[in-house]
Write a protein that holds these residues in place. Structure first.
Motif, PDB file in Angstrom:
ATOM      1  N   GLU A 151       0.839  -1.202   0.000  1.00 42.38           N
ATOM      2  CA  GLU A 151       0.000   0.000   0.000  1.00 42.38           C
ATOM      3  C   GLU A 151       0.881   1.262   0.000  1.00 42.38           C
ATOM      4  N   ILE A 152       1.970   1.216   0.741  1.00 42.75           N
ATOM      5  CA  ILE A 152       2.918   2.335   0.701  1.00 42.75           C
ATOM      6  C   ILE A 152       3.470   2.500  -0.707  1.00 42.75           C
ATOM      7  N   LEU A 153       3.793   1.393  -1.364  1.00 45.84           N
ATOM      8  CA  LEU A 153       4.294   1.452  -2.737  1.00 45.84           C
ATOM      9  C   LEU A 153       3.284   2.136  -3.654  1.00 45.84           C
ATOM     10  N   ARG A 154       2.007   1.791  -3.525  1.00 50.60           N
ATOM     11  CA  ARG A 154       0.978   2.416  -4.362  1.00 50.60           C
ATOM     12  C   ARG A 154       0.890   3.916  -4.089  1.00 50.60           C
ATOM     13  N   GLU A 155       0.910   4.285  -2.819  1.00 46.08           N
ATOM     14  CA  GLU A 155       0.839   5.710  -2.468  1.00 46.08           C
ATOM     15  C   GLU A 155       2.054   6.473  -2.995  1.00 46.08           C
ATOM     16  N   VAL A 156       3.220   5.876  -2.864  1.00 47.48           N
ATOM     17  CA  VAL A 156       4.450   6.521  -3.317  1.00 47.48           C
ATOM     18  C   VAL A 156       4.449   6.677  -4.838  1.00 47.48           C
ATOM     19  N   ASN A 157       4.026   5.648  -5.538  1.00 46.84           N
ATOM     20  CA  ASN A 157       4.011   5.745  -7.005  1.00 46.84           C
ATOM     21  C   ASN A 157       2.985   6.765  -7.492  1.00 46.84           C
ATOM     22  N   ALA A 158       1.890   6.900  -6.762  1.00 47.10           N
ATOM     23  CA  ALA A 158       0.922   7.954  -7.111  1.00 47.10           C
ATOM     24  C   ALA A 158       1.546   9.326  -6.929  1.00 47.10           C
ATOM     25  N   ALA A 159       2.351   9.495  -5.873  1.00 50.79           N
ATOM     26  CA  ALA A 159       3.020  10.770  -5.632  1.00 50.79           C
ATOM     27  C   ALA A 159       4.072  11.045  -6.700  1.00 50.79           C
ATOM     28  N   ARG A 160       4.795  10.018  -7.106  1.00 51.99           N
ATOM     29  CA  ARG A 160       5.859  10.195  -8.099  1.00 51.99           C
ATOM     30  C   ARG A 160       5.298  10.516  -9.488  1.00 51.99           C
ATOM     31  N   ALA A 161       4.038  10.240  -9.700  1.00 50.32           N
ATOM     32  CA  ALA A 161       3.438  10.439 -11.028  1.00 50.32           C
ATOM     33  C   ALA A 161       3.098  11.897 -11.309  1.00 50.32           C
ATOM     34  N   THR A 162       3.258  12.781 -10.321  1.00 54.37           N
ATOM     35  CA  THR A 162       2.907  14.191 -10.515  1.00 54.37           C
ATOM     36  C   THR A 162       4.068  15.079 -10.097  1.00 54.37           C
ATOM     37  N   THR A 163       4.075  16.295 -10.614  1.00 51.03           N
ATOM     38  CA  THR A 163       5.053  17.294 -10.179  1.00 51.03           C
ATOM     39  C   THR A 163       4.824  17.601  -8.703  1.00 51.03           C
ATOM     40  N   ARG A 164       5.904  17.730  -7.934  1.00 48.83           N
ATOM     41  CA  ARG A 164       5.732  17.921  -6.492  1.00 48.83           C
ATOM     42  C   ARG A 164       6.777  18.895  -5.962  1.00 48.83           C
ATOM     43  N   ASP A 165       6.324  19.723  -5.024  1.00 50.09           N
ATOM     44  CA  ASP A 165       7.215  20.651  -4.339  1.00 50.09           C
ATOM     45  C   ASP A 165       7.608  20.048  -3.002  1.00 50.09           C
ATOM     46  N   CYS A 166       8.906  19.887  -2.787  1.00 54.02           N
ATOM     47  CA  CYS A 166       9.412  19.339  -1.529  1.00 54.02           C
ATOM     48  C   CYS A 166      10.211  20.420  -0.817  1.00 54.02           C
ATOM     49  N   GLY A 167       9.536  21.195   0.010  1.00 57.05           N
ATOM     50  CA  GLY A 167      10.207  22.240   0.763  1.00 57.05           C
ATOM     51  C   GLY A 167      10.834  23.304  -0.105  1.00 57.05           C
ATOM     52  N   GLY A 168      10.166  23.679  -1.193  1.00 56.66           N
ATOM     53  CA  GLY A 168      10.680  24.712  -2.074  1.00 56.66           C
ATOM     54  C   GLY A 168      11.473  24.175  -3.251  1.00 56.66           C
ATOM     55  N   GLN A 169      11.791  22.895  -3.264  1.00 58.75           N
ATOM     56  CA  GLN A 169      12.485  22.275  -4.387  1.00 58.75           C
ATOM     57  C   GLN A 169      11.470  21.541  -5.246  1.00 58.75           C
ATOM     58  N   SER A 170      11.387  21.880  -6.506  1.00 58.75           N
ATOM     59  CA  SER A 170      10.403  21.282  -7.402  1.00 58.75           C
ATOM     60  C   SER A 170      10.963  20.005  -8.039  1.00 58.75           C
ATOM     61  N   PHE A 171      10.145  18.973  -8.030  1.00 60.76           N
ATOM     62  CA  PHE A 171      10.519  17.693  -8.642  1.00 60.76           C
ATOM     63  C   PHE A 171       9.528  17.369  -9.749  1.00 60.76           C
ATOM     64  N   PRO A 172      10.023  17.017 -10.937  1.00 59.51           N
ATOM     65  CA  PRO A 172       9.116  16.607 -12.011  1.00 59.51           C
ATOM     66  C   PRO A 172       8.607  15.191 -11.770  1.00 59.51           C
ATOM     67  N   PRO A 173       7.580  14.775 -12.486  1.00 59.38           N
ATOM     68  CA  PRO A 173       7.123  13.387 -12.372  1.00 59.38           C
ATOM     69  C   PRO A 173       8.260  12.416 -12.723  1.00 59.38           C
ATOM     70  N   VAL A 174       8.289  11.297 -12.016  1.00 52.88           N
ATOM     71  CA  VAL A 174       9.295  10.266 -12.275  1.00 52.88           C
ATOM     72  C   VAL A 174       8.600   8.918 -12.375  1.00 52.88           C
ATOM     73  N   GLY A 175       9.309   7.948 -12.905  1.00 50.06           N
ATOM     74  CA  GLY A 175       8.731   6.623 -13.099  1.00 50.06           C
ATOM     75  C   GLY A 175       8.434   5.910 -11.793  1.00 50.06           C
ATOM     76  N   PRO A 176       7.571   4.905 -11.846  1.00 49.91           N
ATOM     77  CA  PRO A 176       7.187   4.174 -10.633  1.00 49.91           C
ATOM     78  C   PRO A 176       8.321   3.297 -10.111  1.00 49.91           C
ATOM     79  N   LEU A 177       8.293   3.064  -8.827  1.00 51.23           N
ATOM     80  CA  LEU A 177       9.192   2.108  -8.186  1.00 51.23           C
ATOM     81  C   LEU A 177       8.583   0.719  -8.256  1.00 51.23           C
ATOM     82  N   THR A 178       9.411  -0.295  -8.191  1.00 48.49           N
ATOM     83  CA  THR A 178       8.932  -1.672  -8.107  1.00 48.49           C
ATOM     84  C   THR A 178       9.282  -2.243  -6.745  1.00 48.49           C
ATOM     85  N   TRP A 179       8.488  -3.195  -6.298  1.00 48.95           N
ATOM     86  CA  TRP A 179       8.696  -3.822  -4.994  1.00 48.95           C
ATOM     87  C   TRP A 179       9.904  -4.740  -5.052  1.00 48.95           C
ATOM     88  N   ASN A 180      10.733  -4.682  -4.015  1.00 47.56           N
ATOM     89  CA  ASN A 180      11.859  -5.594  -3.877  1.00 47.56           C
ATOM     90  C   ASN A 180      11.792  -6.263  -2.511  1.00 47.56           C
TER      91      ASN A 180
END
Length: 286
Positions: A151-180
């Motif tokens: 469930e954490i993986l799903r939430e994280v991949n949903a977050a990575r799929a959109t542009t996000r501001d992390c404390g003033g630093q902008s991050f573009p969308p990135v590819g999903p992670l896979t479970w290991n």
């Protein structure tokens, strides 16, 4: 009639005498009737509030100065996020007790913070305990830690799929992670150790860091990272907390990571909120 508010309470004791129990139930019914149609509180118009649910654990509490009510309730098996108690002396009937409590504590009686109630009459003393039950521990909702990790993986991949501001630093969308599974095992090791030994740190009690623990789990990494959290109840709440923290958010949005594992562990006492979460990010050497 004397009135005494109690801000902390209490030691659990045996149930009140059978003859007194109906008085407590009657007082609870009067409180719920007041919440349904309060009319006024301290001279001002008051809004109705949902009924409170009677709970035997709350009705069994005896007030004793110096003991924290919330802790006493948890010892009785009632995990809570908030608890309060009202005690008065001198009322002879539930109606008299209700009149006295309403006069002094109408705001508390109408609070929507609380969901549950227990009322007790013992001799000259009347006690009302109001509380809100804690959310279920993740061990109840996700008995298999890997389900919580997924469930954490799903939430994280949903977050990575959109542009996000992390404390003033902008991050573009990135590819999903896979479970290991190896990273999941490293996460479980650290969460379990923190829960068992009651500490909160990226460095384990044995001096290990996430890199050591990941290799110990069999993961040969080129890049490694870790997020930890304490006290949250659900994967969703945990990820939301990480996303609100710049450093944790940056780990989640890091395009250099391709895999992850995550796990939680609960302290042996299983008290409210004593849950430790670990998320391990990696990029394999291969």
């Amino acid at each position: 009639m004397s009135k005494l508010p109690i801000l902390f309470a209490t030691v659990l004791a045996s149930c009140t005498a059978a003859a007194a129990q109906p008085d407590g139930e009657h007082l609870t019914a009067l409180i719920n009737a007041y919440r349904a149609a309060p009319g006024s509180c301290q001279g001002a118009a008051a809004q109705p509030a949902p009924p409170l649910t009677p709970q035997p654990a709350l009705a069994a509490v005896r007030l004793k100065p110096g003991t924290i009510l919330s802790a006493a309730l948890e010892s009785a098996g009632y995990a809570n996020t908030k608890a309060d108690a009202i005690s008065i002396s001198g009322a002879s009937t539930p109606q008299d007790a209700m009149a006295a409590i309403r006069q002094m504590f109408c705001g508390t009686l109408l609070s929507t913070t609380y969901t549950d109630i227990g009322s007790m009459h013992n001799g000259a003393e009347w006690t009302v305990v109001l509380a809100r039950a804690a959310d279920p521990l993740p061990s109840t909702t996700y008995p298999d830690w890997q389900d919580a990790g997924q469930e954490i993986l799903r939430e994280v991949n949903a977050a990575r799929a959109t542009t996000r501001d992390c404390g003033g630093q902008s991050f573009p969308p990135v590819g999903p992670l896979t479970w290991n599974a190896q990273l999941g095992a490293a996460a479980l090791e650290h969460s379990s150790d923190m829960a068992a030994q009651r500490y909160f740190n990226h460095t384990g009690k044995d001096g290990s860091d996430v890199g050591v623990r990941s290799r110990r789990a069999g993961y040969d990494w080129r890049r490694i990272g870790e997020n930890i959290a304490f006290g949250s109840y659900t994967p969703q709440e945990t990820v939301a907390g990480w996303l609100s923290s710049p450093g944790h958010c940056a780990n989640i949005m890091n395009a250099g990571f391709t895999e992850m594992g995550a796990a939680y562990a609960v302290t042996p006492e299983k008290h409210q909120g004593l849950t430790y979460w670990t998320q391990v990010f990696g990029k394999p050497r291969r």
